[in-house]
Design an enzyme around this catalytic site. Structure first.
Site, mmCIF file in Angstrom:
data_model
loop_
_atom_site.group_PDB
_atom_site.id
_atom_site.type_symbol
_atom_site.label_atom_id
_atom_site.label_comp_id
_atom_site.label_asym_id
_atom_site.label_seq_id
_atom_site.Cartn_x
_atom_site.Cartn_y
_atom_site.Cartn_z
ATOM 1 N N GLU A 36 -17.357 10.089 3.558
ATOM 2 C CA GLU A 36 -17.987 10.620 4.772
ATOM 3 C C GLU A 36 -17.328 9.975 5.982
ATOM 4 O O GLU A 36 -16.517 9.055 5.860
ATOM 5 C CB GLU A 36 -19.500 10.331 4.756
ATOM 6 C CG GLU A 36 -20.242 11.125 3.699
ATOM 7 C CD GLU A 36 -21.740 10.901 3.733
ATOM 8 O OE1 GLU A 36 -22.463 11.875 3.908
ATOM 9 O OE2 GLU A 36 -22.184 9.758 3.577
ATOM 10 N N HIS A 55 -26.371 14.028 14.542
ATOM 11 C CA HIS A 55 -25.487 14.461 13.452
ATOM 12 C C HIS A 55 -24.691 15.669 13.938
ATOM 13 O O HIS A 55 -25.267 16.600 14.519
ATOM 14 C CB HIS A 55 -26.305 14.833 12.214
ATOM 15 C CG HIS A 55 -25.478 14.873 10.964
ATOM 16 N ND1 HIS A 55 -24.509 15.829 10.747
ATOM 17 C CD2 HIS A 55 -25.460 14.070 9.874
ATOM 18 C CE1 HIS A 55 -23.943 15.614 9.564
ATOM 19 N NE2 HIS A 55 -24.499 14.546 9.010
ATOM 20 N N ARG A 107 -19.404 9.670 13.425
ATOM 21 C CA ARG A 107 -20.259 10.759 13.907
ATOM 22 C C ARG A 107 -20.307 10.928 15.406
ATOM 23 O O ARG A 107 -20.349 12.040 15.921
ATOM 24 C CB ARG A 107 -21.683 10.489 13.458
ATOM 25 C CG ARG A 107 -21.887 11.065 12.137
ATOM 26 C CD ARG A 107 -23.247 10.825 11.645
ATOM 27 N NE ARG A 107 -23.081 10.993 10.223
ATOM 28 C CZ ARG A 107 -23.963 10.706 9.336
ATOM 29 N NH1 ARG A 107 -25.117 10.210 9.716
ATOM 30 N NH2 ARG A 107 -23.729 10.906 8.079
ATOM 31 N N HIS A 143 -30.623 12.768 14.646
ATOM 32 C CA HIS A 143 -30.592 12.514 13.209
ATOM 33 C C HIS A 143 -31.086 11.124 12.837
ATOM 34 O O HIS A 143 -31.837 10.971 11.877
ATOM 35 C CB HIS A 143 -29.157 12.706 12.718
ATOM 36 C CG HIS A 143 -28.950 12.467 11.259
ATOM 37 N ND1 HIS A 143 -29.596 13.194 10.291
ATOM 38 C CD2 HIS A 143 -28.155 11.586 10.596
ATOM 39 C CE1 HIS A 143 -29.213 12.776 9.087
ATOM 40 N NE2 HIS A 143 -28.354 11.785 9.249
ATOM 41 N N ARG A 200 -24.501 4.061 13.469
ATOM 42 C CA ARG A 200 -24.579 3.812 12.024
ATOM 43 C C ARG A 200 -23.457 4.517 11.280
ATOM 44 O O ARG A 200 -23.156 5.699 11.533
ATOM 45 C CB ARG A 200 -25.916 4.311 11.488
ATOM 46 C CG ARG A 200 -26.056 4.158 9.975
ATOM 47 C CD ARG A 200 -27.356 4.763 9.521
ATOM 48 N NE ARG A 200 -27.371 6.183 9.777
ATOM 49 C CZ ARG A 200 -27.407 7.128 8.837
ATOM 50 N NH1 ARG A 200 -27.433 6.787 7.566
ATOM 51 N NH2 ARG A 200 -27.441 8.394 9.157
HETATM 52 P P1 FAD Z 1 -38.908 7.411 5.645
HETATM 53 O O1 FAD Z 1 -38.236 7.727 4.387
HETATM 54 O O2 FAD Z 1 -38.763 8.282 6.786
HETATM 55 O O3 FAD Z 1 -40.435 7.103 5.357
HETATM 56 C C1 FAD Z 1 -41.325 6.847 6.423
HETATM 57 C C2 FAD Z 1 -42.729 6.760 5.863
HETATM 58 O O4 FAD Z 1 -43.592 6.202 6.842
HETATM 59 C C3 FAD Z 1 -43.346 8.101 5.480
HETATM 60 O O5 FAD Z 1 -44.026 7.933 4.262
HETATM 61 C C4 FAD Z 1 -44.346 8.360 6.602
HETATM 62 O O6 FAD Z 1 -45.427 9.170 6.199
HETATM 63 C C5 FAD Z 1 -44.801 6.952 6.884
HETATM 64 N N1 FAD Z 1 -45.404 6.694 8.193
HETATM 65 C C6 FAD Z 1 -44.846 6.826 9.424
HETATM 66 N N2 FAD Z 1 -45.732 6.440 10.367
HETATM 67 C C7 FAD Z 1 -46.846 6.053 9.726
HETATM 68 C C8 FAD Z 1 -48.118 5.551 10.134
HETATM 69 N N3 FAD Z 1 -48.439 5.369 11.436
HETATM 70 N N4 FAD Z 1 -49.032 5.256 9.194
HETATM 71 C C9 FAD Z 1 -48.773 5.464 7.882
HETATM 72 N N5 FAD Z 1 -47.596 5.938 7.428
HETATM 73 C C10 FAD Z 1 -46.651 6.218 8.343
HETATM 74 N N6 FAD Z 1 -29.176 8.139 4.922
HETATM 75 C C11 FAD Z 1 -28.266 7.768 4.005
HETATM 76 O O7 FAD Z 1 -28.041 6.577 3.793
HETATM 77 N N7 FAD Z 1 -27.595 8.719 3.277
HETATM 78 C C12 FAD Z 1 -27.792 10.042 3.459
HETATM 79 O O8 FAD Z 1 -27.188 10.859 2.782
HETATM 80 C C13 FAD Z 1 -28.725 10.454 4.439
HETATM 81 N N8 FAD Z 1 -28.939 11.769 4.681
HETATM 82 C C14 FAD Z 1 -29.951 12.115 5.525
HETATM 83 C C15 FAD Z 1 -30.256 13.466 5.665
HETATM 84 C C16 FAD Z 1 -31.337 13.851 6.444
HETATM 85 C C17 FAD Z 1 -31.663 15.313 6.600
HETATM 86 C C18 FAD Z 1 -32.114 12.863 7.108
HETATM 87 C C19 FAD Z 1 -33.297 13.242 7.943
HETATM 88 C C20 FAD Z 1 -31.785 11.523 6.998
HETATM 89 C C21 FAD Z 1 -30.707 11.142 6.208
HETATM 90 N N9 FAD Z 1 -30.368 9.807 6.053
HETATM 91 C C22 FAD Z 1 -29.427 9.449 5.141
HETATM 92 C C23 FAD Z 1 -31.170 8.762 6.699
HETATM 93 C C24 FAD Z 1 -32.169 8.216 5.680
HETATM 94 O O9 FAD Z 1 -32.630 9.250 4.857
HETATM 95 C C25 FAD Z 1 -33.352 7.568 6.374
HETATM 96 O O10 FAD Z 1 -32.910 6.711 7.395
HETATM 97 C C26 FAD Z 1 -34.152 6.756 5.364
HETATM 98 O O11 FAD Z 1 -34.484 7.537 4.253
HETATM 99 C C27 FAD Z 1 -35.400 6.212 6.034
HETATM 100 O O12 FAD Z 1 -36.185 5.627 5.049
HETATM 101 P P2 FAD Z 1 -37.472 4.828 5.483
HETATM 102 O O13 FAD Z 1 -38.092 4.297 4.243
HETATM 103 O O14 FAD Z 1 -37.139 3.872 6.559
HETATM 104 O O15 FAD Z 1 -38.408 5.926 6.165
HETATM 105 C C1 SIN Z 2 -25.026 13.420 5.593
HETATM 106 O O1 SIN Z 2 -25.119 13.726 4.401
HETATM 107 O O2 SIN Z 2 -24.179 13.880 6.356
HETATM 108 C C2 SIN Z 2 -26.002 12.435 6.139
HETATM 109 C C3 SIN Z 2 -25.626 11.096 5.694
HETATM 110 C C4 SIN Z 2 -26.301 10.057 6.519
HETATM 111 O O3 SIN Z 2 -26.982 10.364 7.491
HETATM 112 O O4 SIN Z 2 -26.106 8.893 6.208
#
Ligand code: FAD
Ligand code: SIN
Length: 538
Positions: free
Chosen positions: A121, A231, A279, A338, A373
């Site tokens: 990537e 993104h 990006r 993103h 990032r």
């Molecule tokens: P999340 O997985 O967003 O979880 C947040 C949690 O907090 C949820 O359960 C929500 O309900 C809860 N929450 C929020 N506020 C509250 C509250 N006040 N009270 C109770 N619960 C609450 N990253 C990569 O490394 N590789 C990838 O390929 C990639 N692709 C991506 C593609 C997309 C479409 C997106 C959107 C993101 C992508 N990312 C990728 C980024 C990555 O997915 C996220 O940064 C990561 O999954 C975030 O994980 P997290 O556990 O921090 O939060």
């Molecule tokens: C993507 O698959 O392009 C998203 C990957 C990322 O946000 O890390």
């Protein structure tokens, strides 16, 4: 439910707020260490950004790769603001973190040679991104973590973190049983990002910056909020708002190219890595080309990729739903919000300056991402730091914690749609001082006229809380984006197009005594890799 009358109580050694990769990894680890863990999630089991991750997890490959190389790529993308020690520490933790995940049952794609398949990537110097289900990596990570069976209170939102002389004392939360308190000496904010600050985002509806607001109100520091990653390739459909389908960077990693409406390359001559530049570079190139041609999108040409539908089933389905067949059609794309590169300031074990308050995942600012990032470093960070918080929280066992005063449950907020329009218009891929200052004035004006009557239904209470989180975070973000009079990483100022050495530092923010977000002018961080700051918010 018209005030914070408490209807239920609970006790825990650690309260995890968030059921994504960071939260569930921490919850599981802490539970294995013998802590009584209570996990809250305001959504359901798959209402997370984790669920939607496509490209994969960046982890050092066994051949032709090294920790040094991954560190170097991360630091280069971070444009001078990464904390190199944090980068090395988290990158080094990658292999063990992935092993732990596969031990839980996560299955990653294999190549023809039977080895784990790796893609490339933007910003990566080699193929080191492991993936699952083609482009459904996040769904597999979430599935494996959900299947680990950690008890989660779904539909329950954290409202306030209560602190006292010894740090965290508990959490005020709202669930279908009304307001409640959880007495606990340790809280992890794993609440994900703030994509809903913008009209179009790849993030799910719950990405409303709750962790940042909860942390600021609890006395913690946030930093690097101005670095919003847009993104480059999000599926464009006319009038499409809210969560938009992502077209993974891995599609370009497998050979797709970016072309404009006249068929010319968008990135030719822009960066040595062309379509696989970091990006921020690609998003700016697209924004500039759209402006030159007066269009609202460009195209991704993926027609030459063999077996596209098999390699990218999720993307194929999203495109077909929009009437586009990537095997024969160009895919219309435009940049969209993103990823939040900054967040709650922590060390690499998730500790904030407030004893007992931890943050991990997208909500946190460990110093891994700096000003931008590197792709697929986020799941890596959630796994590594989530596991470390689960271990670190043992240090709070035995600390007496009792909530004696629940405090207010409503906070200043403005209408979400108005806020999203402001941020989209003035704090997008390219910003300038006049626009940012104007947005702040408008926001403050709207705040003055807002009805803050408390809602009565749980869903409305949560919606109001989210709006308040977005409002406070937007204020903090506009303060730092205005103060950062330079362009760096994913913060591009048309009035200050160059980077400035004197601004090669993070701009940490706390709430002042008047409740306004203010830039911290001296480095008082106990845990902090945040460099000394001399700038003041205007
Ligand atoms: P999340 O997985 O967003 O979880 C947040 C949690 O907090 C949820 O359960 C929500 O309900 C809860 N929450 C929020 N506020 C509250 C509250 N006040 N009270 C109770 N619960 C609450 N990253 C990569 O490394 N590789 C990838 O390929 C990639 N692709 C991506 C593609 C997309 C479409 C997106 C959107 C993101 C992508 N990312 C990728 C980024 C990555 O997915 C996220 O940064 C990561 O999954 C975030 O994980 P997290 O556990 O921090 O939060
Ligand atoms: C993507 O698959 O392009 C998203 C990957 C990322 O946000 O890390």
């Amino acid at each position: 439910m018209s005030d914070t009358t408490i209807g239920w109580e609970a006790e825990a050694d650690l309260v995890v707020i968030g059921g994504g990769v960071a939260g569930l990894t921490a919850a599981r680890t802490a539970s294995l260490r013998g802590l009584r863990v209570l996990t809250l999630s305001k959504g359901g089991p798959t209402d997370t950004s984790t669920q939607y991750a496509q490209g994969g997890i960046a982890v050092v490959a066994p051949h032709g790769d090294s920790v040094d190389s991954h560190v170097q790529d991360t630091v280069t993308a971070g444009a001078g603001l990464c904390d190199p020690e944090a980068v090395r520490s988290i990158v080094e933790g990658g292999r063990d973190a992935v092993t732990a995940l596969t031990d839980l049952g996560a299955v990653f794609d294999l190549g023809r040679d039977g080895q784990v398949s790796r893609t490339r990537e933007g910003g990566h110097s080699t193929r080191r991104i492991i993936h699952a289900g083609g482009d459904a990596t996040g769904a597999e990570v979430q599935r494996a973590l959900n299947a680990a069976g950690m008890p989660v209170l779904f539909g329950a939102a954290a409202v306030r973190i209560v602190t006292g002389a010894d740090g965290v004392q508990g959490v005020v939360a709202v669930s279908d049983k009304g307001f409640g308190v959880i007495h606990t000496p340790a809280v992890l904010l794993a609440t994900g990002g703030f994509g809903q600050l913008y009209a179009c985002s790849t993030n799910p509806p719950g990405a409303t910056a709750d962790g940042i607001a909860l942390a600021l109100r609890a006395g913690a520091t946030v930093a690097d909020l101005e670095f919003v990653q847009f993104h480059p390739t999000v599926l464009f459909t006319p009038g499409g708002l809210g969560r938009r389908p992502l077209i993974s960077e891995a599609v370009r990693g497998e050979g797709a190219t970016l072309v404009d409406s006249e068929g010319n390359s968008v990135t030719a001559g822009v960066h040595p890595r062309g379509d696989l530049a970091p990006r921020d570079v690609v998003s700016r190139a697209i924004a500039a080309r759209m402006q030159t041609l007066g269009t609202d999108h460009v195209y991704l040409d993926a027609r030459a990729i063999d077996g596209f539908a098999g390699r990218f089933p999720t993307i194929t389905a999203s495109c077909l739903e929009a009437g586009i067949d990537p095997r024969g059609d160009l895919i219309p794309v435009a940049p969209a919000a993103h990823y939040q590169c900054g967040g709650i300031v922590t060390d690499t074990h998730g500790r904030t300056v407030v004893p007992g308050l931890y943050a991990a995942g997208e909500a946190a600012r460990t110093g891994l991402h700096g000003a931008n990032r590197l792709a697929s470093n986020s799941l890596l960070e959630g796994l590594v730091v989530g596991e470390r918080v689960g271990t670190a929280a043992v240090e709070r066992r035995g600390v007496a914690a009792r909530v004696t005063e629940a405090g207010p449950a409503t906070f200043p907020r403005i209408d979400r749609k108005a806020l999203q329009e402001l941020m989209t218009d003035h704090a997008g891929v390219v910003r300038d001082g006049d626009g940012l200052r104007g947005a702040m004035l408008r926001l403050l004006g709207l705040l003055g006229g807002t009805d803050t009557t408390p809602s009565t239904e749980t869903a409305s209470v949560i919606r109001d809380l989210e709006d308040a989180s977005l409002t406070l975070t937007a204020r903090a973000m506009l303060v730092v984006a205005t103060t950062r009079t330079e362009s760096r990483g994913c913060h591009t100022r048309s009035d200050y197009p160059d980077s400035r050495d004197e601004l090669r530092r993070s701009l940490p923010v706390r709430l002042g005594p008047d409740g306004r977000p203010q830039i911290v002018t001296a480095n008082a961080e106990r845990t902090g890799p945040v460099p000394l700051v001399t700038a003041r918010a205007s």
